[in-house]
Scaffold this active site. Structure first.
Site, PDB file in Angstrom:
ATOM      1  N   ASP A 101       9.342   3.082  -0.711  1.00  0.00           N
ATOM      2  CA  ASP A 101       8.338   3.777   0.096  1.00  0.00           C
ATOM      3  C   ASP A 101       8.663   3.483   1.559  1.00  0.00           C
ATOM      4  O   ASP A 101       8.353   2.410   2.068  1.00  0.00           O
ATOM      5  CB  ASP A 101       6.947   3.284  -0.283  1.00  0.00           C
ATOM      6  N   TYR A 113       0.852  -1.190   0.000  1.00  0.00           N
ATOM      7  CA  TYR A 113       0.000   0.000   0.000  1.00  0.00           C
ATOM      8  C   TYR A 113       0.887   1.240   0.000  1.00  0.00           C
ATOM      9  O   TYR A 113       1.857   1.323   0.749  1.00  0.00           O
ATOM     10  CB  TYR A 113      -0.902   0.003   1.232  1.00  0.00           C
ATOM     11  N   LYS A 139       5.350  10.775   8.460  1.00  0.00           N
ATOM     12  CA  LYS A 139       5.182  11.704   9.581  1.00  0.00           C
ATOM     13  C   LYS A 139       6.214  11.571  10.683  1.00  0.00           C
ATOM     14  O   LYS A 139       6.300  12.432  11.557  1.00  0.00           O
ATOM     15  CB  LYS A 139       3.772  11.526  10.146  1.00  0.00           C
TER      16      LYS A 139
END
Length: 457
Positions: A263, A168, A291
């Protein structure tokens, strides 16, 4: 549903810790807030996994967090292993990060103009992360991936992206796709609203399958702009890939003039300051981050060599912009967080703590003969109700999620909070003390006994 202890008589017959379910926690205020929220937001939430669709009860509305603990609206206190889905590696409300945030707010919260804080955070990252030479701050991991995909296409002048089934990468249109029925297929959209023409530019293949990768390059030679893979796939279980497979990806992309995108929205600065790229001893062409670089504030980034990043506007022709990119509050929080991660021994101590926590739980399950396995790397872990070695999402037994559903409820009732889906990973933070982990282990032992030794509905 009934689920009994395995009948392997070679396992020691150990008395269960507890086969009595704890009383359900009060959710009165959370339930009321959820009913109100359903009048404001689709499904009552602003992100789907928060809706508790895969587990018992209504979503918990969190009021505060401190250290390794969170409290919900009903005053229930939990040891938190979700850590805002990973970025809170120092725990909640870290005093140094908080001080940096408050200091930045004193000067204003957004300018839409450059600040010295952007330079400071970029310098801190690039000086200590040799995998990238230049960086661009954005506002989320999804935005970072979207920008990285555009950059790869602009740099190679090719259109197709190769991704792996079960990985994902945020809600990017061209990556919200799933595999078809063949070994190498064009993606099928996994969300309404994504045009099939977008999915048609994405090739989806199984994880951990060299033959499928080779077949894809044979079928789409000179068309593939990039392969994108999670540093460690961690959105559909924790699917730790063999190093030879990842190095194979690096070799075949170089041979074909294709970029390799890591990623690292989850693994970046989690496994170590240089993330999964350092773990695999590999140099991806583009790396995306999330984050964690902002101490939990809304932020993301992507980085690459100076040459590749030179294609980004205003230096190059690949356009990407954002009013809140480099937001001063997020930058200041990131400086406060990442500077602490650079302290000698930080990652070694976190790994040691996590390894003992995980091994103690696995030993307990093994002694009882439970079909339960913990996959772990760095400070990440994944509870799976299986005995198999899982390296692809397709290998996960969907029926095992019924066990997780009971496990999740029993943990909440014992004051332990993990993500509300059996496909999600957990995180240990620097704020988890040994006493906290021991308390959590006891709750996990009891909850496993409930799952495996009791008839449950």
């Amino acid at each position: 549903m009934e689920n009994k202890i395995m009948s392997d008589t070679s396992k020691p017959n150990i008395a269960p810790v507890n086969t009595v379910s704890s009383p359900d926690i009060s959710r009165e205020k959370s339930s009321a807030l959820y009913e109100t929220a359903k009048g404001y937001f689709p499904g009552g939430v602003n992100s789907p996994v928060r809706a508790f669709k895969s587990v018992f009860g209504s979503p918990l509305f969190i009021e505060k967090g401190d250290g390794c603990f969170v409290w919900d609206a009903d005053g229930n206190k939990f040891i938190d292993f979700c850590c805002s889905w990973g970025p809170l590696i120092l725990g909640h409300n870290n005093p140094v990060v908080k001080e940096h945030v408050l200091k930045a707010i004193d000067n204003g919260m957004s300018f839409g103009a450059p600040t010295a804080l952007e330079n400071d955070l970029a310098s801190l990252i690039l000086t200590n992360n040799k995998k990238i030479e230049k960086i661009r701050f954005v506002s989320s991991g999804t935005e970072a991936v979207m920008s990285a995909i555009r950059l790869a296409r602009g740099y190679t002048k090719r259109d197709k992206i190769l991704k792996f089934d079960g990985c994902y990468h945020g809600h990017v249109d061209s990556l919200l796709v799933k595999a078809g029925s063949g070994l190498v297929t064009f993606g099928e959209t996994s969300s309404a609203g994504v045009p099939q023409s977008f999915a048609g530019e994405t090739v989806v293949i199984p994880l951990n399958d060299k033959n499928a990768v080779e077949a894809a390059f044979g079928q789409f030679k000179d068309e593939i702009a990039a392969i994108i893979i999670e540093g460690i796939p961690a959105n559909n279980g924790l699917l730790i890939q063999d190093k030879d497979f990842v190095h194979f990806l690096r070799e075949i992309t170089r041979e074909n003039g294709t970029l390799l995108i890591f990623d690292e929205v989850i693994t970046g600065f989690r496994l170590g300051f240089e993330g999964a790229a350092a773990y695999y001893d590999i140099n991806p062409d583009i790396i995306t981050y999330g984050k964690i670089i902002g101490g939990g504030m809304p932020v993301g980034a992507y980085g690459a060599s100076a040459e590749i990043m030179g294609k980004i506007s205003p230096e190059g022709s690949v356009y990407q912009a954002g009013t809140l990119s480099g937001n001063p509050v997020a930058m200041s929080a990131g400086i406060g967080q990442l500077s602490q991660l650079l302290k000698p021994g930080f990652y070694e101590e976190l790994l040691s703590k996590t390894s003992k926590f995980v091994s103690d739980i696995q030993d307990f399950a093994n002694q009882r003969g439970y079909a339960f396995k913990i996959f772990t790397i760095g400070s990440l872990f994944w509870f799976a109700f299986t005995e198999e070695d899982i390296k692809a999402a397709a290998d996960i037994d969907a029926s095992s999620m019924q066990h997780f559903k009971v496990f999740h409820r029993e943990l909440l009732n014992r004051g332990v909070y993990i993500g509300p889906s059996g496909y999600e990973v957990g995180f240990v933070s620097a704020a988890h003390s040994q006493a906290d982990l021991d308390t959590a282990k006891k709750a996990i032992f009891e909850s496993l006994d409930i799952v495996f030794l009791k008839d449950y509905a």
